[in-house]
Design a protein around this motif. Structure first.
Motif, PDB file in Angstrom:
ATOM      1  N   SER A  31       0.824  -1.208   0.000  1.00  0.00           N
ATOM      2  CA  SER A  31       0.000   0.000   0.000  1.00  0.00           C
ATOM      3  C   SER A  31       0.864   1.267   0.000  1.00  0.00           C
ATOM      4  O   SER A  31       0.642   2.194  -0.777  1.00  0.00           O
ATOM      5  N   ALA A  32       1.869   1.288   0.877  1.00  0.00           N
ATOM      6  CA  ALA A  32       2.739   2.466   0.949  1.00  0.00           C
ATOM      7  C   ALA A  32       3.554   2.635  -0.323  1.00  0.00           C
ATOM      8  O   ALA A  32       3.805   3.756  -0.778  1.00  0.00           O
ATOM      9  N   GLY A  33       3.948   1.512  -0.920  1.00  0.00           N
ATOM     10  CA  GLY A  33       4.810   1.561  -2.098  1.00  0.00           C
ATOM     11  C   GLY A  33       4.116   1.985  -3.369  1.00  0.00           C
ATOM     12  O   GLY A  33       4.782   2.226  -4.385  1.00  0.00           O
ATOM     13  N   LYS A  34       2.803   2.103  -3.361  1.00  0.00           N
ATOM     14  CA  LYS A  34       2.088   2.551  -4.561  1.00  0.00           C
ATOM     15  C   LYS A  34       2.497   3.954  -4.969  1.00  0.00           C
ATOM     16  O   LYS A  34       2.256   4.386  -6.097  1.00  0.00           O
ATOM     17  N   ALA A  35       3.164   4.659  -4.050  1.00  0.00           N
ATOM     18  CA  ALA A  35       3.712   5.974  -4.398  1.00  0.00           C
ATOM     19  C   ALA A  35       4.722   5.858  -5.534  1.00  0.00           C
ATOM     20  O   ALA A  35       4.980   6.840  -6.243  1.00  0.00           O
ATOM     21  N   ALA A  36       5.292   4.663  -5.724  1.00  0.00           N
ATOM     22  CA  ALA A  36       6.251   4.466  -6.816  1.00  0.00           C
ATOM     23  C   ALA A  36       5.591   4.702  -8.174  1.00  0.00           C
ATOM     24  O   ALA A  36       6.248   5.172  -9.112  1.00  0.00           O
ATOM     25  N   TYR A  37       4.312   4.380  -8.291  1.00  0.00           N
ATOM     26  CA  TYR A  37       3.617   4.602  -9.558  1.00  0.00           C
ATOM     27  C   TYR A  37       3.443   6.092  -9.828  1.00  0.00           C
ATOM     28  O   TYR A  37       3.521   6.545 -10.976  1.00  0.00           O
ATOM     29  N   ASP A  38       3.203   6.870  -8.765  1.00  0.00           N
ATOM     30  CA  ASP A  38       3.105   8.324  -8.929  1.00  0.00           C
ATOM     31  C   ASP A  38       4.443   8.898  -9.395  1.00  0.00           C
ATOM     32  O   ASP A  38       4.487   9.771 -10.263  1.00  0.00           O
ATOM     33  N   GLU A  39       5.535   8.404  -8.799  1.00  0.00           N
ATOM     34  CA  GLU A  39       6.850   8.907  -9.197  1.00  0.00           C
ATOM     35  C   GLU A  39       7.187   8.506 -10.625  1.00  0.00           C
ATOM     36  O   GLU A  39       7.844   9.259 -11.346  1.00  0.00           O
ATOM     37  N   MET A  40       6.722   7.330 -11.035  1.00  0.00           N
ATOM     38  CA  MET A  40       6.943   6.921 -12.421  1.00  0.00           C
ATOM     39  C   MET A  40       6.188   7.843 -13.369  1.00  0.00           C
ATOM     40  O   MET A  40       6.694   8.197 -14.446  1.00  0.00           O
ATOM     41  N   MET A  41       4.997   8.270 -12.973  1.00  0.00           N
ATOM     42  CA  MET A  41       4.236   9.206 -13.790  1.00  0.00           C
ATOM     43  C   MET A  41       4.968  10.545 -13.888  1.00  0.00           C
ATOM     44  O   MET A  41       5.084  11.137 -14.969  1.00  0.00           O
ATOM     45  N   HIS A  42       5.492  11.033 -12.763  1.00  0.00           N
ATOM     46  CA  HIS A  42       6.267  12.282 -12.790  1.00  0.00           C
ATOM     47  C   HIS A  42       7.501  12.135 -13.673  1.00  0.00           C
ATOM     48  O   HIS A  42       7.894  13.074 -14.377  1.00  0.00           O
ATOM     49  N   ALA A  43       8.123  10.974 -13.633  1.00  0.00           N
ATOM     50  CA  ALA A  43       9.310  10.734 -14.449  1.00  0.00           C
ATOM     51  C   ALA A  43       8.964  10.783 -15.935  1.00  0.00           C
ATOM     52  O   ALA A  43       9.701  11.369 -16.741  1.00  0.00           O
ATOM     53  N   GLU A  44       7.855  10.172 -16.316  1.00  0.00           N
ATOM     54  CA  GLU A  44       7.451  10.200 -17.725  1.00  0.00           C
ATOM     55  C   GLU A  44       7.100  11.614 -18.164  1.00  0.00           C
ATOM     56  O   GLU A  44       7.382  12.013 -19.303  1.00  0.00           O
ATOM     57  N   GLN A  45       6.490  12.391 -17.273  1.00  0.00           N
ATOM     58  CA  GLN A  45       6.195  13.791 -17.595  1.00  0.00           C
ATOM     59  C   GLN A  45       7.479  14.583 -17.781  1.00  0.00           C
ATOM     60  O   GLN A  45       7.577  15.432 -18.676  1.00  0.00           O
TER      61      GLN A  45
END
Length: 391
Positions: A31-45
């Motif tokens: 649950s806590a690690g789902k933040a990794a998906y947000d960071e991946m989105m920021h990286a793609e942006q």
């Protein structure tokens, strides 16, 4: 699917009988690690913004490259951890919320590492001067693979499920590396990087093609080794494509001591005597008890790739002159236990299997499957001749 955080009494009883471990901690990490998906989105942006600004990863600010590296690593580890949990629950719906010990150890290793990469990705987003390469040795490797004599079949399903999203991101990253032009002095390195990506893709495709409806332990192991091989390569390639300045530091463009999967058990080049002293090899090959012991050793090795990686490290140390073969005063050249490995002596300070060895120190490989417990490491001398033989 039942809620893994609220197992029923019957679920707990079945899990207890199966000696499975409570996955509550893993679910919290997930649950806590789902933040990794947000960071991946920021990286793609950030990657898209580079293109909009007419720039590329070759001339990107170090903070942008740091974001891309950290986001990729966190994304890979989170993806692997989630796939393993989901595969176990799908394979054992009667014990959802509990997992085998080997699955627990593996998922814990991956998900526990996510937070560090998420933190660094966020630091890179707020500090334009942040350079992750000044803090960490990159490219980083995947956490160690958990070892177990009988790897659950659902691990294969999990690894196969993780391949498509990781493969897609790697293809995009490698394409982005070339899209705006490659500096001439980096062309050879980029070509090698593309070759590694092709090697990983081929290993994943081969693993997929090997799948069969009926379970076979040897086939299972060969598929698993190919998938691990692919994932280890992609983990490095993703970091190198995100921060190409690392290419000049990555001499071999290859994960260290990664053995050829064809040389692993089940592969067509596998040699069960590869750990055995060459001087006394013929003696052991004509000894029926020795042949039985060697077969038992490999049959019970939970991670043959790790064992062969140790052998590869030794071979490289010998080639570099750090280590030489050694004989006792009476001419004995091998350790007395199966697999009857050669004796070695250190010529320059050397580290192996977590042990720092000093000049003139003697050692040998200590690989054993006795008593139902597998052991992999080294044994340190000095050595003396003996008439004993351990099978």
């Amino acid at each position: 699917m039942p809620d893994p955080l609220r197992p029923s009494l019957m679920t707990k009883m079945r899990a207890s009988l199966a000696k499975e471990r409570d996955a509550m901690v893993l679910e919290a990490l997930r649950s806590a690690g789902k933040a990794a998906y947000d960071e991946m989105m920021h990286a793609e942006q950030a990657r898209e913004q580079l293109a909009t600004d007419g720039r590329s990863v070759w001339d990107a600010p170090r903070a942008t490259g740091s974001l891309l590296v950290a986001a990729w690593n966190g994304y890979v580890l989170q993806t692997l951890g989630e796939r393993f949990l989901d595969a176990d629950y799908a394979a054992g719906p009667r014990t959802v919320g509990y997992v085998p010990a080997v699955t627990f150890d593996q998922v814990s290793a991956w998900l526990s590492a996510v937070e560090g990469w998420v933190s660094r990705a966020r630091q890179a987003r707020v500090n334009p001067d942040y350079d992750i390469a000044q803090e960490l040795t990159l490219p980083a490797g995947l956490p160690e693979w958990a070892e177990d004599r009988t790897c659950p079949p659902e691990h294969l399903s999990a690894l196969l499920a993780a391949v498509p999203p990781l493969r897609q991101h790697i293809d995009v990253a490698v394409y982005g590396l070339e899209r705006s032009g490659v500096p001439e002095e980096q062309r050879t390195a980029v070509n090698r990087l593309k070759q590694l990506n092709a090697e990983a893709t081929a290993a994943a495709d081969y693993a997929e093609a090997l799948r069969a409806d009926r379970h076979d332990a040897r086939l299972h192991e060969l598929i698993e080794n190919n998938l691990k091989n692919a994932l280890e390569i992609w983990f490095h390639v993703g970091q190198l494509a995100a921060m190409p300045v690392l290419l000049s530091r990555y001499e071999s463009l290859r994960p260290a001591a990664r053995p050829d999967v064809a040389a692993l058990p089940g592969g067509h080049r596998f040699d069960p005597w590869c750990l055995t002293d060459r001087v006394t090899l013929r003696r052991w090959q004509t000894d029926q008890r020795a042949k039985t012991a060697i077969a038992h050793l490999w049959r019970n090795d939970p991670d043959p790739a790790a064992t062969l990686a140790l052998k590869t490290q030794l071979e490289e140390a010998i080639a570099d002159g750090d280590v030489v073969l050694y004989k006792t005063r009476d001419g004995s050249s091998c350790y007395f236990e199966c697999p009857w490995a050669p004796l070695y002596e250190v010529r320059r300070p050397f580290q192996i299997a977590g042990r720092k060895l000093r000049v003139l120190q003697q050692f040998s490989l200590d690989v054993s499957a006795q008593g139902g417990h597998f052991r992999r490491g080294i044994v340190v001398g000095p050595f003396e001749a003996t008439e004993d033989v351990e099978y």
